[in-house]
Design a protein around this motif. Structure first.
Motif, PDB file in Angstrom:
ATOM      1  N   GLY A  21     -25.839   9.812 -38.257  1.00  0.00           N
ATOM      2  CA  GLY A  21     -24.249   9.976 -38.696  1.00  0.00           C
ATOM      3  C   GLY A  21     -23.738   9.816 -37.217  1.00  0.00           C
ATOM      4  O   GLY A  21     -24.258   9.793 -36.219  1.00  0.00           O
ATOM      5  N   ALA A  33     -18.756  13.394 -43.097  1.00  0.00           N
ATOM      6  CA  ALA A  33     -19.168  13.781 -44.199  1.00  0.00           C
ATOM      7  C   ALA A  33     -19.103  15.221 -44.879  1.00  0.00           C
ATOM      8  O   ALA A  33     -18.573  15.393 -45.801  1.00  0.00           O
ATOM      9  CB  ALA A  33     -20.847  13.504 -44.243  1.00  0.00           C
ATOM     10  N   GLU A  36     -25.457  11.896 -47.657  1.00  0.00           N
ATOM     11  CA  GLU A  36     -24.877  12.324 -46.203  1.00  0.00           C
ATOM     12  C   GLU A  36     -25.689  13.346 -45.902  1.00  0.00           C
ATOM     13  O   GLU A  36     -25.889  13.683 -44.580  1.00  0.00           O
ATOM     14  CB  GLU A  36     -23.429  12.747 -46.316  1.00  0.00           C
ATOM     15  CG  GLU A  36     -22.502  11.333 -46.743  1.00  0.00           C
ATOM     16  CD  GLU A  36     -22.601  10.643 -45.349  1.00  0.00           C
ATOM     17  OE1 GLU A  36     -22.614  10.926 -44.262  1.00  0.00           O
ATOM     18  OE2 GLU A  36     -22.281   9.310 -45.723  1.00  0.00           O
ATOM     19  N   LYS A  90     -22.590  14.330 -32.516  1.00  0.00           N
ATOM     20  CA  LYS A  90     -23.462  13.019 -32.065  1.00  0.00           C
ATOM     21  C   LYS A  90     -22.975  11.947 -31.194  1.00  0.00           C
ATOM     22  O   LYS A  90     -23.464  11.056 -30.829  1.00  0.00           O
ATOM     23  CB  LYS A  90     -23.944  12.286 -33.210  1.00  0.00           C
ATOM     24  CG  LYS A  90     -24.710  13.604 -34.401  1.00  0.00           C
ATOM     25  CD  LYS A  90     -24.907  13.198 -35.415  1.00  0.00           C
ATOM     26  CE  LYS A  90     -25.702  14.391 -36.473  1.00  0.00           C
ATOM     27  NZ  LYS A  90     -25.428  13.961 -37.830  1.00  0.00           N
ATOM     28  N   ASN A 115     -27.949  14.089 -42.300  1.00  0.00           N
ATOM     29  CA  ASN A 115     -27.609  15.202 -41.493  1.00  0.00           C
ATOM     30  C   ASN A 115     -29.085  15.803 -41.032  1.00  0.00           C
ATOM     31  O   ASN A 115     -29.447  16.329 -40.041  1.00  0.00           O
ATOM     32  CB  ASN A 115     -26.615  16.156 -41.949  1.00  0.00           C
ATOM     33  CG  ASN A 115     -25.369  15.688 -41.806  1.00  0.00           C
ATOM     34  OD1 ASN A 115     -25.019  14.633 -41.067  1.00  0.00           O
ATOM     35  ND2 ASN A 115     -24.400  16.107 -42.450  1.00  0.00           N
TER      36      ASN A 115
END
Ligand code: ADP
Ligand code: MG
Length: 593
Positions: free
Chosen positions: A88, A93, A24, A74, A28
């Protein structure tokens, strides 16, 4: 249920082990456009995972939001869900990691005068503080699962967890060759990539130098789909599927039907129970793939799965066929001496060089020689004729050149001359290949011509085999076999595929039931190919069988017409090539060293 427990349960879907935290955090960093990502771990990631990136950073006033569940920068609208271009999008996360560890987020955007820091401990969010920091983001996670002891127990041994992190990082490095990755534990780097776009160098980190050199490059593009990556040549296999990696739109997808497409592409080229190595990167227009089907985003769904499946299968198949060379006999194999002519300084067989060369020739397009030279220099390979076997001309790739029959030796091998030297052909393996391709071609067109036997043959089988055969009778009909039960465990063969009309019906029938039990519930078309392979093996001419010159010639030209003439359906070579170059060296006419 307290909110705390609820969030720990939710976290369990995303954070299963240290490697999932690393995944994760990596994603990112990549989403933030990082060019360099450094990962530091301690105790295999249990006590510390710290990632540092030089990406866009998080503005100080958004730090608190970033660690909240379902807060993502996002996605703006629901529509965006159908064209996700970032790794993501769920906004889970950081919230998840923060709820099962002690997490510190330090970040600075390029335009901010200073950085900001936020600490989250077991889900409790602290206050944002100002702090000096470089542009980018550092996420530091300590003491994973310190507040969920039940989960701690499920962690595997350090070695296993460490290997999972390693595997993860290496694969991401391969997927993002333009990003520099570094993984350290206790001050030692276990992985470091240059970020210069050179995938083959990263491949070596994944598989070792030797294997990496042999891997074939895949490249195909069609209708908005793009496939790149590496696959193993047919001679390089594993006994399981663990070395098969798929990235779809930059995302590592561990469970995908596409691995079946890959295996189908190798079909009949690998021995039963062997699997290729592969690192495949597929790009699909975002609107044609749904990535929101799994909490850890480990699965995807395609709008048009058949199209993607066949695209992958064809792309891989093409790469395999292009680079499946006739095995070249190294002198040490043929004459039992290893000192005649060292192949290369590192002792790898010369076919590897040929594969790499062929690959470089093709990927360099209009004969740009630098890649070839680079490869030679790198491997210490002297520039020599053996790097350019005549049968690697792109037009003849995957095929065999036209051969002139010389004769049969030992009632087992055919001898033929090609444009570059001598070919020894195993008559049984070659015939197996010929029969197999003819049968499968007829089968695909749903018309296997069948011929009735003048006198039906009665075949007595063991009761167990008889039971198996009884289940398969309707299916055999598709294959041009008309078989009827005849008493309790006997059968009557009334018709056979025309292709086999001169063969022994009893042998054919026995081949049909052989090893049935061993099949591990394969796909229908796999069963068919397997059965076809078995029948062809049984009915192909044997070693020791004298063939007339006409039969020899017919076999040779049938073989030339095959799509995969160089191996039998079970993956063994049908021919051996002694190049003119090799003969000249052996006779001391050239380049004696
Ligand atoms: P998601 O990635 O699904 O959006 P995350 O919980 O992983 O959710 O991250 C939440 C948000 O925090 C992201 O949307 C992003 O805005 C920000 N963020 C997280 N890590 C980074 C990073 N390394 N660099 C820049 N922004 C980040
Ligand atoms: Mg994320």
């Amino acid at each position: 249920m307290s909110p705390e427990v609820a969030s720990q349960i939710a976290a369990g879907e995303v954070v299963e082990r240290p490697a999932s935290v690393v995944k994760e955090l990596l994603e990112n960093a990549l989403d933030a456009g990082a060019k360099t990502v450094t990962v530091e771990i301690a105790a295999a990631g249990r006590t510390l995972i710290r990632t540092a990136d030089d990406g866009a950073g998080i503005p100080a006033d958004e730090l608190a939001l970033a660690v909240e569940r379902h807060a993502t920068s996002k996605l703006v609208s629901a529509d965006d869900l159908f064209k996700i271009a970032t790794l993501g999008f769920r906004g889970e996360a950081l919230a998840s990691i923060g709820s099962v560890s002690r997490m510190t987020l330090t970040s600075r955007t390029p335009d901010a005068p200073a950085g900001a820091r936020l600490r989250v401990e077991g889900g409790t969010i602290g206050k944002v503080e100002k702090i000096g920091a470089p542009v980018g983001t550092v996420v530091s996670m300590e003491d994973l699962f310190y507040n969920v002891p039940a989960r701690l127990k499920f962690l595997k041994q350090d070695m296993t967890e460490r290997r999972a992190i390693d595997a993860l990082l290496t694969r991401y490095a391969l997927a993002y060759p333009h990003v520099r990755f570094k993984l350290t534990e206790g001050g030692t780097a276990s992985l470091q990539t240059a970020g210069d776009g050179d995938r083959r160098a990263i491949l070596a980190a994944l598989y070792g130098v030797d294997v990496a050199r042999q891997m074939l490059e895949v490249l195909s593009e069609e209708d908005g789909l793009k496939l790149t990556g590496f696959i193993s040549p047919v001679a390089l296999t594993r006994s399981n599927r663990k070395e098969i990696t798929f990235f779809i739109n930059g995302r590592w997808v561990q469970d995908t039907p596409l691995s079946a497409a890959l295996l189908q592409a190798y079909h009949t080229l690998l021995m039963v129970g062997r699997y290729p190595l592969a690192a495949i990167f597929l790009e699909v227009p975002p609107e044609e793939v749904d990535v929101n089907v799994h909490p850890a985003k480990a699965e995807v769904r395609f709008r048009n799965p058949d199209k993607v499946f066949s695209f992958v299968q064809r792309g891989v198949r093409r790469a395999i066929l292009a680079f499946t060379p006739v095995p070249q006999v190294a002198p040490q194999n043929l004459w039992g001496r290893s000192d005649v002519r060292p192949q290369t300084t590192d002792g790898r067989p010369q076919v590897d060089a040929a594969w790499i060369l062929a690959h470089d020739e093709r990927s360099a397009g209009s004969g740009q020689p630098s890649a070839v030279n680079g490869m030679e220099a790198e491997s210490g390979q002297p520039s020599s004729a053996n790097l350019q076997p005549a049968n690697f001309q792109p037009e003849t790739i995957g095929q065999v050149p036209l051969l002139r029959l010389i004769g049969q030796i030992g009632a087992t091998y055919l001898v033929a001359e090609g444009p570059d030297g001598l070919y020894l052909i195993d008559q049984h393996a070659a015939h197996e290949r010929v029969l197999f391709e003819k049968l499968m071609a007829q089968h695909e067109q749903k018309k296997i011509p069948s011929q009735a036997l003048l006198t039906p043959a009665v075949v007595e089988l063991q009761p167990a085999s008889a039971r198996l055969l009884n289940e398969q009778l309707p299916f055999l009909e598709h294959f041009g076999f008309h078989v009827e039960p005849f008493g309790s465990s006997a059968f009557q063969v009334r018709a056979m595929p025309s292709l086999f009309v001169n063969s022994d019906p009893a042998a054919a029938l026995r081949a049909l039931v052989e090893d049935f039990e061993e099949d591990e519930t394969p796909l229908q078309n796999e069963i068919e190919a397997k059965i076809a392979g078995r029948v062809c093996k049984r009915l192909a001419v044997k070693a020791g069988q004298v063939l007339s010159p006409e039969e020899q010639r017919a076999l040779l030209s049938d073989l030339e017409a095959c799509a995969s003439p160089r191996t039998c359906p079970h993956g063994r070579p049908t021919m051996i090539h002694l190049s003119v170059d090799l003969l000249e060296r052996q006779f001391g006419r050239k380049g004696a060293k």
